[in-house]
Design an enzyme around this catalytic site. Sequence first.
Site, PDB file in Angstrom:
ATOM      1  N   ARG A  46       0.867  -1.185   0.000  1.00  0.00           N
ATOM      2  CA  ARG A  46       0.000   0.000   0.000  1.00  0.00           C
ATOM      3  C   ARG A  46       0.896   1.224   0.000  1.00  0.00           C
ATOM      4  NH1 ARG A  46       2.469   1.792   3.678  1.00  0.00           N
ATOM      5  NH2 ARG A  46       0.938   3.459   3.808  1.00  0.00           N
ATOM      6  N   GLY A  47       0.289   2.405  -0.113  1.00  0.00           N
ATOM      7  CA  GLY A  47       1.084   3.626  -0.278  1.00  0.00           C
ATOM      8  C   GLY A  47       1.209   3.882  -1.779  1.00  0.00           C
ATOM      9  N   GLN A 196      -1.854   2.286  10.039  1.00  0.00           N
ATOM     10  CA  GLN A 196      -0.554   2.343   9.348  1.00  0.00           C
ATOM     11  C   GLN A 196       0.491   3.105  10.160  1.00  0.00           C
ATOM     12  OE1 GLN A 196      -3.532   2.964   7.941  1.00  0.00           O
ATOM     13  NE2 GLN A 196      -3.560   2.459   5.766  1.00  0.00           N
ATOM     14  N   ASP A 237      -1.998  10.703  -2.004  1.00  0.00           N
ATOM     15  CA  ASP A 237      -2.394   9.667  -2.962  1.00  0.00           C
ATOM     16  C   ASP A 237      -2.736  10.250  -4.323  1.00  0.00           C
ATOM     17  OD1 ASP A 237      -2.914   8.346  -0.191  1.00  0.00           O
ATOM     18  OD2 ASP A 237      -2.780   6.751  -1.685  1.00  0.00           O
ATOM     19  N   ASN A 247      -5.390  12.267   0.691  1.00  0.00           N
ATOM     20  CA  ASN A 247      -4.478  11.403   1.448  1.00  0.00           C
ATOM     21  C   ASN A 247      -5.321  10.641   2.473  1.00  0.00           C
ATOM     22  OD1 ASN A 247      -1.745  10.498   2.009  1.00  0.00           O
ATOM     23  ND2 ASN A 247      -1.892  11.588   3.937  1.00  0.00           N
ATOM     24  N   LYS A 248      -4.672   9.808   3.245  1.00  0.00           N
ATOM     25  CA  LYS A 248      -5.349   8.954   4.230  1.00  0.00           C
ATOM     26  C   LYS A 248      -6.366   9.721   5.068  1.00  0.00           C
ATOM     27  CE  LYS A 248      -5.128   5.510   4.495  1.00  0.00           C
ATOM     28  NZ  LYS A 248      -6.153   4.701   3.783  1.00  0.00           N
TER      29      LYS A 248
HETATM   30  O1  MRU Z   1      -4.483   3.122   2.291  1.00  0.00           O
HETATM   31  P1  MRU Z   1      -2.998   3.332   2.157  1.00  0.00           P
HETATM   32  O2  MRU Z   1      -2.204   2.748   3.282  1.00  0.00           O
HETATM   33  O3  MRU Z   1      -2.509   2.872   0.795  1.00  0.00           O
HETATM   34  O4  MRU Z   1      -2.820   4.896   2.218  1.00  0.00           O
HETATM   35  C1  MRU Z   1      -1.531   5.435   2.134  1.00  0.00           C
HETATM   36  C2  MRU Z   1      -1.481   6.905   2.287  1.00  0.00           C
HETATM   37  O5  MRU Z   1      -2.478   7.556   2.458  1.00  0.00           O
HETATM   38  C3  MRU Z   1      -0.138   7.545   2.119  1.00  0.00           C
HETATM   39  O6  MRU Z   1      -0.043   8.698   2.900  1.00  0.00           O
HETATM   40  C4  MRU Z   1       0.066   7.933   0.641  1.00  0.00           C
HETATM   41  O7  MRU Z   1      -0.176   6.841  -0.195  1.00  0.00           O
HETATM   42  C5  MRU Z   1       1.421   8.460   0.389  1.00  0.00           C
HETATM   43  S1  MRU Z   1       2.616   7.205   0.514  1.00  0.00           S
HETATM   44  C6  MRU Z   1       4.166   7.801   0.151  1.00  0.00           C
END
Ligand code: MRU
Length: 347
Positions: A46-47, A196, A237, A247-248
């Site tokens: 993820r990320g 996370q 994202d 973002n998250k």
């Molecule tokens: O749901 P996830 O864990 O994929 O979400 C990740 C995030 O929101 C991160 O902050 C984003 O992808 C940037 S990662 C360098």
Amino acid sequence: LDTLRWLDGINAIEMIDQTILPNTFKYIKLKTVEQVARSIEIMQVRGAPAIGVTAAMGVALGATRFRGADRDKFFAHMDAVCARLASTRPTAVNLFWAIERQKRVMQKNRNKSVEQITRALVAEGKRMRVEDIAINKAMGAHGATLLKKNSNVMTHCNAGSLATAAYGTALGVVRAAHAQGKVARVYADETRPRLQGAMLTAFEMVHEGIPCTLNCDNTAATLMAQGKIDCCIVGADRIAANGDTANKIGTYSLAVVARYHKIPFYVAAPISTIDYSLKSGREIPIEHRGADEVRIVNGGKPVCPDGVDVYNQAFDMTPARLISAIITEKGVCRAPYVKSLAAARNA
Ligand code: MRU
């Protein structure tokens, strides 16, 4: 930490299974496109940047699994491969960016043999992994200039090594600044529902010996009010052309409370996370996920009564006006972002 890599001998992807960290550190091997797609859906990887590199390698893996030399059949097979990978998660634009980049490789090599096209796709997947690390280091160097000595930095979710091929975006800035003696402590929001911050960011910081305090998401405002936070740095994202940032979930509330306390709020993301086709954040597709992520914490018993409705929006949108700067590999962008992000793209 090598989040993922391509295994030449057997044409497979090897990645850290992020769903079982921090207690179990294990690499898994993915040998089919379906396994790659599932690994993104269930968040073993993820990320945004890590999802992008995985998808690029997933396209390459799909090519290596084709049998025969018929180019028309090969391209039909590859259309299905790309469609499956593109269906996994909607918000991180790096996924679509990576698949498009592989489509361009196929287009450029369309008159070559299936074997040659496959080799080009594998090479591109591996190149994107190496590029991602270099981009993160450049971002880290630019971002570190924003921090004063002994800063206490709050972050949300995990935008670290594990969210990228290595080094990280927001945590890449932390790593670079820490090496210059500018980071006193990282405050990691635990980041419900998937945790996370607790499972991944805290793991990375402990692993590396960067002082880190884990806090519940609802403690962020209080830590700011107590004067314990000097700045916030988060990843992204998808960023619209005007700087609005998805973002998250919880990033938006962090930006609001940071503004209230006059604390700088920085976003660190590569140019590949900027979706220049979208004028504003309102157009960003936002993922919603299943109820069990909220009902059940880390595989335990449900924390709520059966039958209660659950709202599980995985990302939120932070308006550009709450963002003090967007750190990219091309430099630090300031408002008005329509201009500065466009200039960074062309730099
Ligand atoms: O749901 P996830 O864990 O994929 O979400 C990740 C995030 O929101 C991160 O902050 C984003 O992808 C940037 S990662 C360098």
